[in-house]
Design an enzyme around this catalytic site. Structure first.
Site, PDB file in Angstrom:
ATOM      1  N   THR A 277     -29.308 -63.614 -18.795  1.00 51.52           N
ATOM      2  CA  THR A 277     -27.992 -64.265 -18.861  1.00 51.52           C
ATOM      3  C   THR A 277     -28.042 -65.716 -18.376  1.00 51.52           C
ATOM      4  OG1 THR A 277     -27.034 -62.116 -18.421  1.00 51.52           O
ATOM      5  CG2 THR A 277     -25.586 -63.999 -18.132  1.00 51.52           C
TER       6      THR A 277
ATOM      7  N   ILE B  21     -28.232 -63.138 -11.707  1.00 47.53           N
ATOM      8  CA  ILE B  21     -29.471 -62.371 -11.818  1.00 47.53           C
ATOM      9  C   ILE B  21     -29.639 -61.454 -10.602  1.00 47.53           C
ATOM     10  CG2 ILE B  21     -31.987 -62.515 -12.131  1.00 47.53           C
ATOM     11  CD1 ILE B  21     -30.170 -63.574 -14.510  1.00 47.53           C
TER      12      ILE B  21
ATOM     13  N   ARG C 191      -6.397 -31.738   3.466  1.00 48.57           N
ATOM     14  CA  ARG C 191      -5.162 -32.511   3.613  1.00 48.57           C
ATOM     15  C   ARG C 191      -3.957 -31.632   3.246  1.00 48.57           C
ATOM     16  NH1 ARG C 191      -2.782 -36.598   6.233  1.00 48.57           N
ATOM     17  NH2 ARG C 191      -1.207 -37.630   4.933  1.00 48.57           N
TER      18      ARG C 191
ATOM     19  N   GLU D  37     -25.483 -55.298 -18.360  1.00 47.58           N
ATOM     20  CA  GLU D  37     -26.265 -54.598 -19.397  1.00 47.58           C
ATOM     21  C   GLU D  37     -25.417 -54.371 -20.658  1.00 47.58           C
ATOM     22  OE1 GLU D  37     -29.262 -54.865 -18.992  1.00 47.58           O
ATOM     23  OE2 GLU D  37     -29.927 -53.583 -20.630  1.00 47.58           O
TER      24      GLU D  37
ATOM     25  N   PRO E 130     -25.358 -69.467 -17.871  1.00 48.42           N
ATOM     26  CA  PRO E 130     -23.941 -69.846 -17.732  1.00 48.42           C
ATOM     27  C   PRO E 130     -23.203 -69.821 -19.077  1.00 48.42           C
ATOM     28  CG  PRO E 130     -25.324 -71.308 -16.431  1.00 48.42           C
ATOM     29  CD  PRO E 130     -26.252 -70.416 -17.183  1.00 48.42           C
TER      30      PRO E 130
HETATM   31  C1  LIG Z   1     -23.340 -58.407 -10.450  1.00 50.72           C
HETATM   32  C2  LIG Z   1     -23.997 -58.783 -11.736  1.00 50.72           C
HETATM   33  C3  LIG Z   1     -25.339 -58.528 -11.931  1.00 50.72           C
HETATM   34  C4  LIG Z   1     -25.964 -58.926 -13.115  1.00 50.72           C
HETATM   35  N1  LIG Z   1     -27.315 -58.762 -13.264  1.00 50.72           N
HETATM   36  C5  LIG Z   1     -27.934 -59.336 -14.326  1.00 50.72           C
HETATM   37  C6  LIG Z   1     -29.369 -59.361 -14.395  1.00 50.72           C
HETATM   38  O1  LIG Z   1     -30.076 -58.850 -13.524  1.00 50.72           O
HETATM   39  N2  LIG Z   1     -29.947 -60.006 -15.442  1.00 50.72           N
HETATM   40  C7  LIG Z   1     -29.217 -60.600 -16.436  1.00 50.72           C
HETATM   41  O2  LIG Z   1     -29.799 -61.162 -17.347  1.00 50.72           O
HETATM   42  N3  LIG Z   1     -27.852 -60.569 -16.407  1.00 50.72           N
HETATM   43  C8  LIG Z   1     -27.202 -59.975 -15.364  1.00 50.72           C
HETATM   44  N4  LIG Z   1     -25.837 -59.974 -15.304  1.00 50.72           N
HETATM   45  C9  LIG Z   1     -25.081 -60.593 -16.371  1.00 50.72           C
HETATM   46  C10 LIG Z   1     -24.285 -59.636 -17.230  1.00 50.72           C
HETATM   47  O3  LIG Z   1     -25.142 -58.909 -18.054  1.00 50.72           O
HETATM   48  C11 LIG Z   1     -23.247 -60.467 -17.982  1.00 50.72           C
HETATM   49  O4  LIG Z   1     -22.280 -60.880 -17.033  1.00 50.72           O
HETATM   50  C12 LIG Z   1     -22.615 -59.733 -19.116  1.00 50.72           C
HETATM   51  O5  LIG Z   1     -23.546 -59.533 -20.148  1.00 50.72           O
HETATM   52  C13 LIG Z   1     -21.397 -60.469 -19.681  1.00 50.72           C
HETATM   53  O6  LIG Z   1     -21.647 -61.803 -19.922  1.00 50.72           O
HETATM   54  P1  LIG Z   1     -20.645 -62.921 -19.340  1.00 50.72           P
HETATM   55  O7  LIG Z   1     -20.470 -62.670 -17.906  1.00 50.72           O
HETATM   56  O8  LIG Z   1     -21.128 -64.247 -19.767  1.00 50.72           O
HETATM   57  O9  LIG Z   1     -19.257 -62.606 -20.050  1.00 50.72           O
HETATM   58  P2  LIG Z   1     -18.808 -63.046 -21.522  1.00 50.72           P
HETATM   59  O10 LIG Z   1     -19.867 -62.755 -22.505  1.00 50.72           O
HETATM   60  O11 LIG Z   1     -18.253 -64.415 -21.464  1.00 50.72           O
HETATM   61  O12 LIG Z   1     -17.612 -62.019 -21.744  1.00 50.72           O
HETATM   62  C14 LIG Z   1     -16.330 -62.167 -21.120  1.00 50.72           C
HETATM   63  C15 LIG Z   1     -15.407 -61.088 -21.713  1.00 50.72           C
HETATM   64  O13 LIG Z   1     -15.272 -61.312 -23.121  1.00 50.72           O
HETATM   65  C16 LIG Z   1     -15.674 -60.149 -23.850  1.00 50.72           C
HETATM   66  N5  LIG Z   1     -16.382 -60.578 -25.048  1.00 50.72           N
HETATM   67  C17 LIG Z   1     -17.537 -61.287 -25.106  1.00 50.72           C
HETATM   68  N6  LIG Z   1     -17.899 -61.476 -26.382  1.00 50.72           N
HETATM   69  C18 LIG Z   1     -16.965 -60.881 -27.148  1.00 50.72           C
HETATM   70  C19 LIG Z   1     -16.788 -60.721 -28.551  1.00 50.72           C
HETATM   71  N7  LIG Z   1     -17.663 -61.218 -29.425  1.00 50.72           N
HETATM   72  N8  LIG Z   1     -15.718 -60.040 -28.989  1.00 50.72           N
HETATM   73  C20 LIG Z   1     -14.829 -59.506 -28.110  1.00 50.72           C
HETATM   74  N9  LIG Z   1     -14.938 -59.626 -26.776  1.00 50.72           N
HETATM   75  C21 LIG Z   1     -15.997 -60.296 -26.302  1.00 50.72           C
HETATM   76  C22 LIG Z   1     -16.577 -59.381 -22.908  1.00 50.72           C
HETATM   77  O14 LIG Z   1     -16.596 -58.008 -23.217  1.00 50.72           O
HETATM   78  C23 LIG Z   1     -15.936 -59.662 -21.561  1.00 50.72           C
HETATM   79  O15 LIG Z   1     -14.855 -58.784 -21.375  1.00 50.72           O
HETATM   80  C24 LIG Z   1     -25.196 -59.536 -14.145  1.00 50.72           C
HETATM   81  C25 LIG Z   1     -23.822 -59.748 -13.955  1.00 50.72           C
HETATM   82  C26 LIG Z   1     -23.231 -59.411 -12.761  1.00 50.72           C
HETATM   83  C27 LIG Z   1     -21.768 -59.716 -12.581  1.00 50.72           C
END
Ligand SMILES: Cc1cc2nc3c(=O)[nH]c(=O)nc-3n(C[C@H](O)[C@H](O)[C@H](O)COP(=O)(O)OP(=O)(O)OC[C@H]3O[C@@H](n4cnc5c(N)ncnc54)[C@H](O)[C@@H]3O)c2cc1C
Length: 558
Positions: free
Chosen positions: A127, A163, A270, A367, A129
């Site tokens: 992932t 990450i 309870r 994931e 920004p």
């Molecule tokens: C605590 C934590 C641990 C993590 N660990 C890891 C890790 O170890 N390695 C790693 O690589 N990543 C990691 N991640 C990242 C995680 O996989 C991403 O946050 C996730 O894939 C969503 O991406 P985003 O946050 O950019 O949200 P976005 O992709 O911006 O999504 C925001 C919202 O929009 C929705 N959305 C997105 N695209 C669409 C679409 N095309 N149509 C409709 N709705 C949509 C999503 O479902 C979500 O509700 C972690 C995240 C967190 C918070």
């Protein structure tokens, strides 16, 4: 695959370790301090201590060669202990997946042996920004460094976001774009130009270190490109989705059950209005039993998918998505209901259910989010619908009608109703071209997941009744109880598919007023309504099972 006895012993040592080192007091304190217990995580991963990592490393590299089913069992157990620690421990698994599927034999030997022998902690850096759900928007680059016309290394530049283990790992798999496409690289901690931020201040899984990474011209040798062929990164990531999503599915399942396993005993003690809450139907049938049914439907799908992956059916990405979607959504609902079940006490830190609820929240995000799961499921099954000219789910339904003839108690008739209705809704959506609406496509994803899980649970309840379940399968419930749980869930699934399906089809303008009643007939809505008969007595029975009062009720009846 690990022998059942060895697996059970490993799970037992894990439980015993947690009982000593990760008590509620310790967990509450670490959560409040927002601290990853690194020493405990290393202990769990260390080969001469708990050695959880050994479970998933192939035997040839010094591990135990656990299969998908083994990993599901470990993930569920870990999640029952603490989802933050589970994330920290299992991040190594995720981080080493690009190695397992994409590395050359020499690379596998090097890294997997080091994980097994040194307890190396990994992190998985996909992932960014700007690139979350859409990994195609990746901006991190890996620029080849050439000498005498030969690529001798790469300079990696970019940022990674969220990450797990970001600030504590020994090595990282980093997805970066080479001139021929995204590729995985291994970057070790301390590499020049490689830094991480402070850990994120998160809503939940506060025992897991989550940090952003920055790579500024980080040089790696060419042999750090996994597989040594550029441009394979997204394909390699896809290859493990079925598997890794099952892990997160097991997290949702374990956390959901952990919450219910606090609410159930609480409600026996309870006393309100002169009797324990556990005696109150309006309490158990709203807050406990439906959550048990949804979690067990998800478990059934996880177990079936794990068995199929272990049997060599491929990576089963869609099935992994269904399992993750159902288990993590069910885990969230169960944890939320558990707060309600404990009333004011549930809302405090001391009783743990609010922490579990904050922790399990991540499982519908990382994931692959639930919405991305809905899309994955709907797109794949839509193709199947088209390829079979609308017959796929009708054929599935017929299989359940046959199963019902031989096993009339496992809810297969209701699962068949859900699947028939699903086939009709998909067909109506095709004729009216409704999948041009993204919302309709994603809602179909949800209905598909419910209908398939209803079928899965009916199948497993039948196998349990015939004493044919895999020896590692969960046996919390006996055949009668699992059959009742299956009937409860299948009724919910059939009603959901029928009623919500018709709602979305009408809502998107897919059926005219004059055609509506004929459409409702094809959905068999009256039969779906009729099938709700017996629901309350099944819920009574499952509540009696959960509260160990089946024998007492039988005595009373006699
Ligand atoms: C605590 C934590 C641990 C993590 N660990 C890891 C890790 O170890 N390695 C790693 O690589 N990543 C990691 N991640 C990242 C995680 O996989 C991403 O946050 C996730 O894939 C969503 O991406 P985003 O946050 O950019 O949200 P976005 O992709 O911006 O999504 C925001 C919202 O929009 C929705 N959305 C997105 N695209 C669409 C679409 N095309 N149509 C409709 N709705 C949509 C999503 O479902 C979500 O509700 C972690 C995240 C967190 C918070």
């Amino acid at each position: 695959m690990i022998a059942n006895k060895t697996l059970k012993l490993s799970l037992k040592s894990l439980r015993e370790f947690a009982k000593k080192r990760l008590t509620d007091e310790v967990l509450i304190d670490l959560d409040a301090r927002d601290e990853c217990p690194l020493e405990i995580v290393r202990h769990m991963c260390s080969p001469d201590k708990l050695g959880i990592q050994l479970l998933f490393i192939p035997e040839e590299f010094g591990g135990m060669g656990g299969g998908t089913f083994d990993v599901y069992c470990v993930c569920e157990e870990m999640a029952r202990i603490d989802l933050g620690v589970a994330t920290a421990v299992l991040a190594t698994f995720l981080g080493s997946d690009p190695i397992t599927v994409g590395a050359t034999p020499q690379q596998k030997k090097l890294w997997l042996t080091r994980i097994a022998e040194e307890g190396l902690l990994f992190a998985y850096g996909a992932t960014e920004p700007e690139a979350g759900s859409d990994l195609g928007a990746l901006r991190t680059t890996a620029e080849p460094v050439s000498q005498d016309g030969r690529t001798i290394g790469y300079k990696i530049t970019g940022n990674k976001q969220w990450i797990s283990n970001g600030g504590v790992a020994d090595a990282y798999t980093i997805l970066a774009s080479t001139p021929t496409g995204p590729s995985w690289f291994v970057v070790e901690k301390g590499a020049k130009g490689f830094t991480h931020d402070e850990p994120e201040d998160k809503h939940g899984i506060r025992l897991s270190n989550t940090a952003a990474l920055a790579l500024d011209n980080v040089y790696v040798d060419a042999d750090r490109l996994l597989g040594r062929v550029e441009g394979q990164g997204l394909i390699q990531a896809q290859l493990v989705f079925g598997y890794t999503r099952l892990m997160v599915a097991a997290f949702g399942l374990g956390a959901g059950w952990a919450a219910l396993d606090r609410a159930i005993p609480y409600s026996t003690k309870r006393i309100q209005a002169g009797a324990p809450l556990s005696e109150k139907q309006g309490y158990t049938h709203k807050l406990i039993v439906p959550n048990v049914a949804r979690l067990e439907a998800a478990r059934s799908y996880i177990e079936e998918t794990a068995e199929r992956i272990d049997a060599g059916e491929g990576s089963l990405n869609t099935e992994g998505a269904i399992a993750k979607y159902m288990a993590t959504e069910a885990g969230n609902l169960a944890a939320d209901a558990s707060i309600q079940a404990l009333g004011g006490y549930g809302y405090t830190h001391e009783y743990m259910v609010e922490k579990i609820k904050r922790d399990v929240r991540i499982t519908t995000i990382y994931e692959g989010t639930s919405e991305i799961m809905e899309m994955t499921i709907a797109r794949d099954r839509w193709q199947l619908h088209l390829k079979t000219r609308g017959q796929h789910y009708h054929e599935q339904a017929q299989n359940f009608e046959k199963l019902h003839a031989s096993q009339p108690k496992v809810g297969a008739d209701c699962a068949a109703l859900a699947l028939h209705a699903l086939a009709e809704i998909m067909e109506k959506a095709r004729v009216a071209r409704l999948t041009r609406f993204q919302h309709i496509l994603l809602r179909l994803g949800e209905l598909i997941a419910y209908a398939e899980c209803a079928g899965s649970l009916a199948r497993r309840a039948a196998l349990l009744a015939d004493n044919k379940l895999n020896e590692k399968a969960n046996r919390r419930f006996d055949a009668n109880a699992l059959a009742a749980i299956s009937r409860i869930f299948a009724r919910e699934a059939a009603l959901k598919v029928g009623e919500e399906g018709v709602r979305w089809i009408i809502g998107a303008g897919g059926v005219s007023n004059t055609d509506l009643s004929a459409f409702e007939t094809t959905l068999r809505l009256p039969a779906i309504h009729q099938a709700q008969a017996g629901l309350i007595s099944d819920m009574d029975y499952v509540a009696d099972v959960l509260y160990n009062r089946v024998a007492k009720r039988a005595d009373q009846a006699a």
